[in-house]
Scaffold this motif. Structure first.
Motif, PDB file in Angstrom:
ATOM      1  N   SER A  86       0.160  -9.889  24.273  1.00 16.54           N
ATOM      2  CA  SER A  86       0.546  -8.526  23.895  1.00 16.54           C
ATOM      3  C   SER A  86       2.066  -8.394  23.857  1.00 16.54           C
ATOM      4  O   SER A  86       2.613  -7.699  22.999  1.00 16.54           O
ATOM      5  CB  SER A  86      -0.043  -7.508  24.876  1.00 16.54           C
ATOM      6  N   ALA A  87       2.740  -9.093  24.775  1.00 12.52           N
ATOM      7  CA  ALA A  87       4.207  -9.081  24.776  1.00 12.52           C
ATOM      8  C   ALA A  87       4.752  -9.814  23.551  1.00 12.52           C
ATOM      9  O   ALA A  87       5.717  -9.360  22.920  1.00 12.52           O
ATOM     10  CB  ALA A  87       4.742  -9.711  26.055  1.00 12.52           C
ATOM     11  N   ARG A 122       4.619  -5.190  23.994  1.00 10.99           N
ATOM     12  CA  ARG A 122       4.517  -4.977  25.435  1.00 10.99           C
ATOM     13  C   ARG A 122       5.695  -5.674  26.097  1.00 10.99           C
ATOM     14  O   ARG A 122       6.168  -6.693  25.617  1.00 10.99           O
ATOM     15  CB  ARG A 122       3.210  -5.574  25.959  1.00 10.99           C
ATOM     16  N   GLU A 150      -4.393  -4.415  30.818  1.00 10.63           N
ATOM     17  CA  GLU A 150      -4.025  -5.414  29.812  1.00 10.63           C
ATOM     18  C   GLU A 150      -5.067  -5.490  28.701  1.00 10.63           C
ATOM     19  O   GLU A 150      -4.717  -5.719  27.534  1.00 10.63           O
ATOM     20  CB  GLU A 150      -3.795  -6.778  30.461  1.00 10.63           C
ATOM     21  N   THR A 181      -4.229  -2.602  26.398  1.00  8.79           N
ATOM     22  CA  THR A 181      -3.037  -2.912  25.602  1.00  8.79           C
ATOM     23  C   THR A 181      -3.382  -3.888  24.483  1.00  8.79           C
ATOM     24  O   THR A 181      -2.967  -3.709  23.334  1.00  8.79           O
ATOM     25  CB  THR A 181      -1.927  -3.488  26.499  1.00  8.79           C
TER      26      THR A 181
END
Length: 150
Positions: free
Chosen positions: A60-61, A66, A90, A93
């Motif tokens: 996700s980052a 994120r 998480e 997300t």
């Protein structure tokens, strides 16, 4: 009837598993179960949940904006409640990010965030993360069964 697009199909793959298999099997997880060491080279439920949580957070980052996951954040939960809260966050997300990709976004290259797989479509990383959640989630369910009958 219009056939669902690939984005809907990929989301359904994970959300069905999450809602009807994995997440219900995590209800009532105790701290003792979380840290139980079955023996041999078998890792704990804690390791598996951390692994899945990290996979969701890290990707996700890399792909959905994120904040990056700091190594100091790992492990994610020393208690079952904390581990499950973080996993739930998480998961939300990740699924929001995949949903927001839409159909066209699944076909865009992963880019430098995926190193040697930078030219692979984002659909490849989506299916990889879904396999991780399903695979390790099934292991957690089995470990819970073994813990209950030990």
């Amino acid at each position: 009837m219009t056939a669902p697009g690939w984005n809907a199909l990929l989301l359904d793959q994970l959300t069905w598993h999450w809602e009807y298999q994995l997440r219900p099997r995590l209800d009532g997880l105790s701290d003792a179960e979380l840290h139980w060491e079955p023996g041999g080279d078998v890792t704990t439920i804690s390791w598996r949940l951390d692994h899945v949580t990290y996979a969701l957070a890290d990707r996700s980052a890399r792909h959905f904006g994120r904040a990056a996951v700091a190594e100091a954040d790992y492990p994610f939960g020393t208690t079952a409640a904390a581990a499950l809260d973080r996993l739930d966050e998480e998961y939300e997300t990740w699924t929001t990010g995949v949903r927001d990709l839409g159909e066209d976004g699944l076909l865009t290259p992963c880019g430098p965030a995926e190193g040697p797989w930078s030219d692979a479509p984002k659909a490849a990383i989506v299916t990889h993360i879904h396999r991780e959640v399903i695979h390790h989630g099934a292991e957690v369910a089995l470990l819970r069964d073994l813990y209950a009958t030990r």
